[in-house]
Write a protein that holds these residues in place. Structure first.
Motif, PDB file in Angstrom:
ATOM      1  N   ARG A 202       0.813  -1.224   0.000  1.00 50.82           N
ATOM      2  CA  ARG A 202       0.000   0.000   0.000  1.00 50.82           C
ATOM      3  C   ARG A 202       0.843   1.270   0.000  1.00 50.82           C
ATOM      4  NH1 ARG A 202      -0.605   2.305   5.051  1.00 50.82           N
ATOM      5  NH2 ARG A 202       0.298   1.147   6.796  1.00 50.82           N
ATOM      6  N   ARG A 203       2.101   1.189   0.391  1.00 50.09           N
ATOM      7  CA  ARG A 203       2.953   2.382   0.408  1.00 50.09           C
ATOM      8  C   ARG A 203       3.482   2.679  -0.986  1.00 50.09           C
ATOM      9  NH1 ARG A 203       3.681   5.331   5.389  1.00 50.09           N
ATOM     10  NH2 ARG A 203       3.254   3.883   7.102  1.00 50.09           N
ATOM     11  N   ALA A 220      12.636   3.512   5.164  1.00 49.91           N
ATOM     12  CA  ALA A 220      12.413   2.076   5.331  1.00 49.91           C
ATOM     13  C   ALA A 220      10.928   1.742   5.385  1.00 49.91           C
ATOM     14  CB  ALA A 220      13.115   1.581   6.595  1.00 49.91           C
ATOM     15  N   ASP A 221      10.134   2.632   5.969  1.00 54.66           N
ATOM     16  CA  ASP A 221       8.692   2.395   6.053  1.00 54.66           C
ATOM     17  C   ASP A 221       8.017   2.442   4.682  1.00 54.66           C
ATOM     18  OD1 ASP A 221       8.760   2.075   8.767  1.00 54.66           O
ATOM     19  OD2 ASP A 221       8.191   4.134   9.239  1.00 54.66           O
ATOM     20  N   LEU A 232      12.024  -2.032  -3.252  1.00 59.50           N
ATOM     21  CA  LEU A 232      11.123  -1.406  -4.208  1.00 59.50           C
ATOM     22  C   LEU A 232      10.459  -0.176  -3.608  1.00 59.50           C
ATOM     23  CD1 LEU A 232       9.236  -4.573  -5.527  1.00 59.50           C
ATOM     24  CD2 LEU A 232      11.286  -3.513  -6.492  1.00 59.50           C
ATOM     25  N   LEU A 233      10.473   0.923  -4.349  1.00 55.63           N
ATOM     26  CA  LEU A 233       9.690   2.107  -4.005  1.00 55.63           C
ATOM     27  C   LEU A 233       8.750   2.332  -5.177  1.00 55.63           C
ATOM     28  CD1 LEU A 233       9.057   4.286  -1.999  1.00 55.63           C
ATOM     29  CD2 LEU A 233      10.927   5.657  -2.918  1.00 55.63           C
ATOM     30  N   LEU A 234       7.470   2.056  -4.963  1.00 55.60           N
ATOM     31  CA  LEU A 234       6.516   1.889  -6.046  1.00 55.60           C
ATOM     32  C   LEU A 234       5.798   3.179  -6.424  1.00 55.60           C
ATOM     33  CD1 LEU A 234       5.020  -1.439  -4.692  1.00 55.60           C
ATOM     34  CD2 LEU A 234       6.720  -1.191  -6.515  1.00 55.60           C
ATOM     35  N   ALA A 235       5.244   3.190  -7.633  1.00 55.34           N
ATOM     36  CA  ALA A 235       4.386   4.284  -8.071  1.00 55.34           C
ATOM     37  C   ALA A 235       3.043   4.155  -7.364  1.00 55.34           C
ATOM     38  CB  ALA A 235       4.203   4.232  -9.591  1.00 55.34           C
TER      39      ALA A 235
END
Length: 410
Positions: A202-203, A220-221, A232-235
């Protein structure tokens, strides 16, 4: 106890003026100045590696330090060395710049021409702040001692040319070779890294957009740790929320990732946003993916010209990657290089969708067979770009796998 002050000044005349004034301050201990942004970060990292106590309490950054812009440099220092107070010396003392400097992590601003009283007051205040932070945090003080990661952006000449495929496989190759790797989806409206990697999280990058101080804990959160080890840092799931990621936010997010990971791969998609442009501008390597057809090559040429007009990236600083290459096509990589005026990756990715169809349909692109010619090419490209540690190919498992050298290399 004397206050250790590290000047970061590129201009020789400014160095003399600042160091002269600093030497006159009471209880001040100026250290040898550094002349560019790289030297500053390297110096602080070396001191932090010895002991946090070796770090100076105050760093004075001149507005023309270079090559990294002063505000971005301040952000990196604030992220990696949180108990070091930074003072910006600038000819622009407007409220707007003052607010921007505070947003980027500065603890004070001193206007040019320098005034002894103003400099003394700021140094004293910042030194007190630094001492207070160190007392409060004590042994819990976390310092980023790395030299800063390598950022690679992957952009498309047009939609559908394979930027996500390239981004994912480059990240997997880097991670498999032993490098800590982050994969950022900066295709803010239509990014689908999550779908390709069978992830539900959800982030997203939007959660960091309004945060001016992206601490390691906050980062990190927002990051999802994939089974492969890639962070991964998602769209955002709702594409309209992508507008919340401004160019300033993008710079802060990329800087935060760079400070925590050895390799940062950014999938920028084919639509140029302010955030994507900021990422391309910051990148160590900017890749432009095209396919060998007239429409895509025209698109690549258009992108290159636009980046140049907007002063985002020069053509010769951009590397074209040819995807879906076949020997029989009329448009070959050397012709694409001539048309675009860019550098050209030596590795072309072959056209073989049959190899990809199963894992793409299943949303598990990370399970692409190591014997796949597409994977082999993309992992070779990762080596060409210097994204993998010194490894040798494990031919028994297929050319798309890495294993450590027996001699300990890498």
């Amino acid at each position: 106890m004397p206050t250790r002050i590290l000047p970061a000044v590129g201009d020789a005349d400014a160095v003399r003026a600042i160091t002269t004034l600093l030497s006159q301050l009471p209880d001040a201990e100026p250290v040898a100045p550094v002349t560019d942004s790289t030297q500053l970060i390297d110096t602080l990292a070396r001191l932090a590696a010895e002991s946090v106590d070796e770090l100076p309490e105050v760093v004075v950054v001149h507005e023309r330090i270079g090559p990294v812009p002063a505000l971005e440099l301040i952000r990196e220092v604030a992220l990696r060395f949180p108990a070091v107070g930074v003072i910006l010396v600038t000819s622009d003392a407007s409220p707007g710049l003052f607010q921007a400097a505070m947003d980027y992590g500065a603890r004070g601003l001193v206007a040019l021409p320098l005034s002894y009283e103003e400099l003394a007051s700021r140094v004293q205040a910042v030194a007190s702040w630094s001492a207070g932070v160190r007392r409060h945090l004590g042994g819990a003080l976390e310092v980023f001692t790395g030299v800063g990661g390598t950022v690679v952006t992957v952009s498309g000449a047009k939609g559908g040319v394979g930027t996500t495929l390239v981004s994912i496989q480059l990240a997997l190759a880097a991670q498999a070779s032993g490098r800590s790797t982050a994969l950022l989806d900066m295709d803010l409206q239509t990014g689908d890294l999550a779908a390709y990697l069978d992830v539900q999280f959800r982030r997203s990058v939007v959660d960091l957009a309004a945060i001016t101080d992206i601490t390691p804990r906050v980062l990190a959160d927002a990051v999802f740790r994939h089974d492969t080890g890639v962070a991964l840092l998602l769209a955002p799931g709702d594409g309209e929320r992508g507008e919340e990621v401004t160019d300033r936010a993008a710079r802060q997010i990329v800087s935060a990732l760079r400070s925590r990971y050895e390799i940062v791969i950014v999938d920028c998609g084919a639509q140029l946003s302010g955030a994507g442009a900021a990422a391309v501008e910051m990148a160590d390597t900017a890749l432009l993916v095209t396919t060998p057809d007239v429409v895509a090559v025209r698109g690549a040429k258009r992108v290159v010209r636009m980046w140049d007009r907007l002063q985002i990236r020069k053509a010769e600083e951009t590397t074209v990657v040819v995807n879906r290459h076949t020997r029989g096509t009329e448009i070959q990589p050397p012709l694409i290089q001539k048309i675009t005026g860019t550098a050209l990756a030596a590795t072309a990715v072959p056209a073989n969708y049959k190899e990809l169809q199963g894992v793409v349909d299943a949303g598990r692109l990370h399970e692409l067979d190591s014997k796949s010619t597409v994977k082999q090419a993309l992992w070779t490209l990762a080596g060409e770009l210097g994204l993998v540690k010194a490894v040798e190919v494990d031919r028994r498992a297929g050319r798309g796998s890495f294993r450590r050298r027996k001699d300990g290399g890498g």
